[in-house]
Design a protein around this motif. Structure first.
Motif, PDB file in Angstrom:
ATOM      1  N   TYR A 184       9.358 -28.422  65.749  1.00 48.91           N
ATOM      2  CA  TYR A 184       8.070 -28.361  66.450  1.00 48.91           C
ATOM      3  C   TYR A 184       8.170 -27.837  67.881  1.00 48.91           C
ATOM      4  CZ  TYR A 184       9.457 -32.780  68.702  1.00 48.91           C
ATOM      5  OH  TYR A 184      10.129 -33.728  69.417  1.00 48.91           O
ATOM      6  N   SER A 185       9.372 -27.873  68.475  1.00 46.38           N
ATOM      7  CA  SER A 185       9.503 -27.497  69.886  1.00 46.38           C
ATOM      8  C   SER A 185      10.191 -26.139  70.068  1.00 46.38           C
ATOM      9  CB  SER A 185      10.307 -28.567  70.636  1.00 46.38           C
ATOM     10  OG  SER A 185      11.577 -28.720  70.032  1.00 46.38           O
ATOM     11  N   VAL A 186      10.412 -25.415  68.979  1.00 50.70           N
ATOM     12  CA  VAL A 186      11.118 -24.136  69.077  1.00 50.70           C
ATOM     13  C   VAL A 186      10.346 -23.037  68.326  1.00 50.70           C
ATOM     14  CG1 VAL A 186      13.288 -22.924  68.614  1.00 50.70           C
ATOM     15  CG2 VAL A 186      13.344 -25.330  69.259  1.00 50.70           C
ATOM     16  N   PRO A 187       9.646 -22.151  69.064  1.00 47.69           N
ATOM     17  CA  PRO A 187       8.948 -21.057  68.400  1.00 47.69           C
ATOM     18  C   PRO A 187       9.938 -20.072  67.774  1.00 47.69           C
ATOM     19  CG  PRO A 187       8.639 -20.973  70.799  1.00 47.69           C
ATOM     20  CD  PRO A 187       9.477 -22.167  70.518  1.00 47.69           C
ATOM     21  N   LYS A 188       9.432 -19.262  66.850  1.00 49.75           N
ATOM     22  CA  LYS A 188      10.363 -18.414  66.086  1.00 49.75           C
ATOM     23  C   LYS A 188      11.116 -17.423  66.970  1.00 49.75           C
ATOM     24  CE  LYS A 188       7.029 -14.959  64.248  1.00 49.75           C
ATOM     25  NZ  LYS A 188       5.849 -15.281  65.080  1.00 49.75           N
ATOM     26  N   GLU A 189      10.488 -16.978  68.072  1.00 47.84           N
ATOM     27  CA  GLU A 189      11.164 -16.057  68.996  1.00 47.84           C
ATOM     28  C   GLU A 189      12.426 -16.713  69.570  1.00 47.84           C
ATOM     29  OE1 GLU A 189       8.019 -16.820  68.887  1.00 47.84           O
ATOM     30  OE2 GLU A 189       6.890 -14.954  68.709  1.00 47.84           O
ATOM     31  N   LEU A 190      12.320 -18.029  69.860  1.00 46.92           N
ATOM     32  CA  LEU A 190      13.463 -18.767  70.398  1.00 46.92           C
ATOM     33  C   LEU A 190      14.481 -19.078  69.293  1.00 46.92           C
ATOM     34  CD1 LEU A 190      14.828 -20.131  72.799  1.00 46.92           C
ATOM     35  CD2 LEU A 190      13.295 -22.093  72.511  1.00 46.92           C
ATOM     36  N   MET A 191      13.996 -19.392  68.105  1.00 46.95           N
ATOM     37  CA  MET A 191      14.902 -19.611  66.957  1.00 46.95           C
ATOM     38  C   MET A 191      15.827 -18.397  66.786  1.00 46.95           C
ATOM     39  SD  MET A 191      14.670 -22.403  65.039  1.00 46.95           S
ATOM     40  CE  MET A 191      13.581 -23.795  64.716  1.00 46.95           C
ATOM     41  N   LYS A 192      15.229 -17.209  66.859  1.00 47.63           N
ATOM     42  CA  LYS A 192      16.025 -15.995  66.640  1.00 47.63           C
ATOM     43  C   LYS A 192      17.113 -15.844  67.708  1.00 47.63           C
ATOM     44  CE  LYS A 192      12.365 -13.559  64.219  1.00 47.63           C
ATOM     45  NZ  LYS A 192      11.170 -12.727  64.435  1.00 47.63           N
TER      46      LYS A 192
ATOM     47  N   PHE B  14       2.736 -29.054  61.165  1.00 45.02           N
ATOM     48  CA  PHE B  14       3.086 -27.804  60.476  1.00 45.02           C
ATOM     49  C   PHE B  14       2.090 -27.466  59.362  1.00 45.02           C
ATOM     50  CE2 PHE B  14       6.932 -25.734  61.932  1.00 45.02           C
ATOM     51  CZ  PHE B  14       7.364 -26.631  62.885  1.00 45.02           C
ATOM     52  N   LEU B  15       1.565 -28.479  58.728  1.00 44.03           N
ATOM     53  CA  LEU B  15       0.632 -28.214  57.626  1.00 44.03           C
ATOM     54  C   LEU B  15      -0.683 -27.632  58.142  1.00 44.03           C
ATOM     55  CD1 LEU B  15       1.173 -31.259  55.228  1.00 44.03           C
ATOM     56  CD2 LEU B  15       1.823 -28.874  54.850  1.00 44.03           C
ATOM     57  N   ASN B  16      -1.244 -28.262  59.202  1.00 49.25           N
ATOM     58  CA  ASN B  16      -2.564 -27.782  59.625  1.00 49.25           C
ATOM     59  C   ASN B  16      -2.808 -27.795  61.147  1.00 49.25           C
ATOM     60  OD1 ASN B  16      -3.000 -30.448  60.196  1.00 49.25           O
ATOM     61  ND2 ASN B  16      -3.906 -30.885  58.213  1.00 49.25           N
ATOM     62  N   GLY B  17      -1.749 -28.014  61.937  1.00 46.69           N
ATOM     63  CA  GLY B  17      -1.896 -27.914  63.397  1.00 46.69           C
ATOM     64  C   GLY B  17      -2.631 -29.075  64.046  1.00 46.69           C
TER      65      GLY B  17
ATOM     66  N   SER C 215      -3.279 -24.420  69.841  1.00 46.79           N
ATOM     67  CA  SER C 215      -3.621 -23.391  68.846  1.00 46.79           C
ATOM     68  C   SER C 215      -3.203 -21.995  69.322  1.00 46.79           C
ATOM     69  CB  SER C 215      -5.108 -23.431  68.516  1.00 46.79           C
ATOM     70  OG  SER C 215      -5.847 -23.289  69.697  1.00 46.79           O
ATOM     71  N   GLU C 216      -2.955 -21.843  70.630  1.00 48.75           N
ATOM     72  CA  GLU C 216      -2.439 -20.556  71.120  1.00 48.75           C
ATOM     73  C   GLU C 216      -0.919 -20.459  70.986  1.00 48.75           C
ATOM     74  OE1 GLU C 216      -3.601 -19.689  75.135  1.00 48.75           O
ATOM     75  OE2 GLU C 216      -5.726 -19.685  74.559  1.00 48.75           O
ATOM     76  N   VAL C 217      -0.221 -21.584  71.228  1.00 48.02           N
ATOM     77  CA  VAL C 217       1.247 -21.514  71.237  1.00 48.02           C
ATOM     78  C   VAL C 217       1.870 -21.846  69.881  1.00 48.02           C
ATOM     79  CG1 VAL C 217       1.459 -21.989  73.705  1.00 48.02           C
ATOM     80  CG2 VAL C 217       1.552 -23.893  72.094  1.00 48.02           C
ATOM     81  N   PHE C 218       1.094 -22.425  68.970  1.00 50.54           N
ATOM     82  CA  PHE C 218       1.682 -22.867  67.700  1.00 50.54           C
ATOM     83  C   PHE C 218       0.820 -22.451  66.516  1.00 50.54           C
ATOM     84  CE2 PHE C 218       2.247 -25.970  64.271  1.00 50.54           C
ATOM     85  CZ  PHE C 218       3.618 -25.959  64.127  1.00 50.54           C
ATOM     86  N   GLN C 219       1.441 -21.765  65.572  1.00 51.80           N
ATOM     87  CA  GLN C 219       0.746 -21.392  64.336  1.00 51.80           C
ATOM     88  C   GLN C 219       1.230 -22.292  63.204  1.00 51.80           C
ATOM     89  OE1 GLN C 219      -1.594 -18.966  64.201  1.00 51.80           O
ATOM     90  NE2 GLN C 219      -1.273 -18.752  66.401  1.00 51.80           N
ATOM     91  N   PRO C 220       0.375 -23.130  62.632  1.00 46.88           N
ATOM     92  CA  PRO C 220       0.829 -23.938  61.497  1.00 46.88           C
ATOM     93  C   PRO C 220       1.300 -23.037  60.360  1.00 46.88           C
ATOM     94  CG  PRO C 220      -1.486 -24.393  62.030  1.00 46.88           C
ATOM     95  CD  PRO C 220      -1.042 -23.309  62.946  1.00 46.88           C
ATOM     96  N   THR C 221       2.352 -23.461  59.679  1.00 46.72           N
ATOM     97  CA  THR C 221       2.889 -22.624  58.593  1.00 46.72           C
ATOM     98  C   THR C 221       2.247 -22.983  57.259  1.00 46.72           C
ATOM     99  OG1 THR C 221       4.639 -24.220  58.213  1.00 46.72           O
ATOM    100  CG2 THR C 221       5.137 -22.415  59.731  1.00 46.72           C
ATOM    101  N   GLY C 222       1.548 -24.122  57.212  1.00 47.16           N
ATOM    102  CA  GLY C 222       0.987 -24.587  55.948  1.00 47.16           C
ATOM    103  C   GLY C 222       2.054 -25.148  55.020  1.00 47.16           C
TER     104      GLY C 222
ATOM    105  N   SER D  68       7.819 -28.885  57.813  1.00 50.07           N
ATOM    106  CA  SER D  68       8.522 -28.373  58.992  1.00 50.07           C
ATOM    107  C   SER D  68       9.945 -27.919  58.689  1.00 50.07           C
ATOM    108  CB  SER D  68       8.551 -29.446  60.076  1.00 50.07           C
ATOM    109  OG  SER D  68       9.158 -30.622  59.574  1.00 50.07           O
ATOM    110  N   ILE D  69      10.597 -28.606  57.774  1.00 49.61           N
ATOM    111  CA  ILE D  69      12.004 -28.306  57.500  1.00 49.61           C
ATOM    112  C   ILE D  69      12.163 -26.887  56.935  1.00 49.61           C
ATOM    113  CG2 ILE D  69      12.067 -29.294  55.153  1.00 49.61           C
ATOM    114  CD1 ILE D  69      14.827 -30.476  55.947  1.00 49.61           C
ATOM    115  N   ASN D  70      11.170 -26.414  56.182  1.00 46.10           N
ATOM    116  CA  ASN D  70      11.268 -25.072  55.607  1.00 46.10           C
ATOM    117  C   ASN D  70      11.197 -23.997  56.690  1.00 46.10           C
ATOM    118  OD1 ASN D  70      11.543 -26.047  53.006  1.00 46.10           O
ATOM    119  ND2 ASN D  70       9.329 -26.248  52.762  1.00 46.10           N
ATOM    120  N   TYR D  71      10.460 -24.288  57.753  1.00 46.62           N
ATOM    121  CA  TYR D  71      10.411 -23.381  58.908  1.00 46.62           C
ATOM    122  C   TYR D  71      11.797 -23.270  59.544  1.00 46.62           C
ATOM    123  CZ  TYR D  71       9.590 -22.191  63.835  1.00 46.62           C
ATOM    124  OH  TYR D  71       9.670 -21.644  65.091  1.00 46.62           O
TER     125      TYR D  71
END
Ligand SMILES: [Zn+2]
Length: 392
Positions: free
Chosen positions: A176-184, A211-214, A231-238, A241-244
């Motif tokens: 929840y605290s690491v956006p995908k840009e940082l994950m990469k 993660f399901l619905n923000g 809602s600007e900094v986090f996009q729920p994946t639906g 969380s572990i799959n993200y």
């Protein structure tokens, strides 16, 4: 040369009776042998059980000054808020408490620790400690467009740790605290030594909901406490969380998922099939402290043999004692044998940290440390009054 024996010897892999451990003067195991081959007068007997030095797979030494400061049972999100609002202690107190915690762990028979660092406060203590430390420098931050900046902060701490020759990794704090840009950035960083990772995972149901619905507690935390627009900094994946997280985590490297209180049997089973070097760490006393809930270890046992034990920090625990963690599990799950729990607390943690050539089991050639546990029941279970003394 020294010889030790006890009614039960938990080697980290099995349980032995009528056996003697033979070490050199530095604690290196020379051999294990049958008691009958040795004169009683040459052996030091312990009335209880002997086990290898413990591996504390998850701790935050730098938070040691927070002992008894945060109230219990309010859930993770409130815990995070409370923790962030008391991060203002005098540096001399912070450093003093770090030193004391290191000594406490040593006296509690801990020989190695997977320790989180978000700053450099604990590095010098770790450098001079008698305990082996692997430092996990967490990168985290909510704003995707500041990923480079968050990574740079982690990198500075990492470089300082490596300049002290401390085994260290840069790792993700939590999904929840690491956006995908940082994950990469985190998972393309090649300087970790050794290459292992540790990530907080599924400590609260709120993470799943986010993660399901923000919505839920994490939305409130980001909006109200951090004054960002979730809602600007986090996009729920639906998705869970572990799959993200698993989209970015390298498949073949050793990684530790910490807490997993809300991981399902199906998740642990499926993920363990795909990620063969993934270890599942539990911090039972911290889970009770924060969420007042424990994982279902009976299910864990059916789907993975890679379970480790951690104390988490003194912000969410009143002791840094693996024996206390084992006792907490056994009190709540009496069917789990001490032998199994000792394996979690020794060889499994050593394998995760990649130090099992030296630590984690009483085997010829290793220098694992030796602990003596008093007052073991006839069936090998711990008593409420069982205590631990460090032999080596
Ligand atoms: Zn933690």
């Amino acid at each position: 040369m020294k010889k030790f024996s006890a009614a039960k010897i938990f080697t980290g892999k099995e349980i032995l009776t009528n056996s003697v451990i033979i070490t050199d003067d530095n604690g290196k195991i020379l051999s294990l042998d049958s008691l009958k081959n040795h004169e009683n007068s040459t052996i030091q007997f312990f009335d209880g059980a002997i086990c290898p030095g413990f591996i504390n797979a998850h701790c935050h030494l730098e938070l040691s000054y927070m002992r008894n400061k945060i109230s219990r049972g309010n859930g993770l999100v409130r815990f995070v808020k409370d923790l962030l609002s008391i991060r203002n202690e005098k540096m001399e107190v912070i450093l003093q408490k770090i030193e004391e915690a290191d000594i406490e762990m040593f006296n509690n028979g801990i020989v190695a620790v997977g320790d989180i660092s978000n700053d450099d406060h604990s590095l010098l203590t770790k450098k001079k400690s008698k305990i082996y430390y692997h430092t996990f420098v967490e990168a985290y931050g909510f704003k995707p467009n500041e990923a480079g900046y968050y990574f740079e902060i982690a990198k500075q701490v990492f470089l300082k740790a490596r300049s002290l020759n401390l085994p260290s990794s840069i790792t993700a704090h939590a999904p929840y605290s690491v956006p995908k840009e940082l994950m990469k950035l985190i998972y393309s960083w090649k300087e970790n030594y050794p290459v292992i990772y540790s990530i907080h995972n599924q400590e609260t149901e709120a993470e799943t909901q986010f993660f399901l619905n923000g919505t839920g507690d994490f939305k409130v935390l980001i909006d109200d406490f951090f004054k960002l627009n979730s809602s600007e900094v986090f996009q729920p994946t639906g998705d869970r969380s572990i799959n993200y997280l698993l989209k970015y985590l390298p498949k073949v490297k050793n990684a530790l998922l910490v807490h997993n209180t809300f991981s399902t049997e199906e998740e642990i089973n499926n993920i363990s099939e795909e990620f063969k070097n993934l270890f599942w760490c539990t911090c039972p006393k911290a889970n009770l402290y924060i969420e007042n809930r424990l994982p279902d270890y009976k299910t864990w046992l059916q789907v993975t043999d890679k379970i480790c034990i951690g104390t988490d920090s003194l912000a969410s625990n009143n002791s840094l004692s693996i024996l206390d963690e084992i006792r907490t599990i056994q009190t709540n799950f009496p069917e789990i044998k001490t032998e199994t729990l000792v394996n979690w607390a020794t060889i499994n943690g050593a394998r995760f940290l990649k130090i099992d050539e030296q630590f984690g089991s009483i085997e010829e050639g290793k220098t694992p440390g030796l602990n003596f546990i008093t007052e073991i029941n006839d069936d090998g279970r711990l008593k409420v009054s069982s205590t631990l003394k460090r032999i080596i």
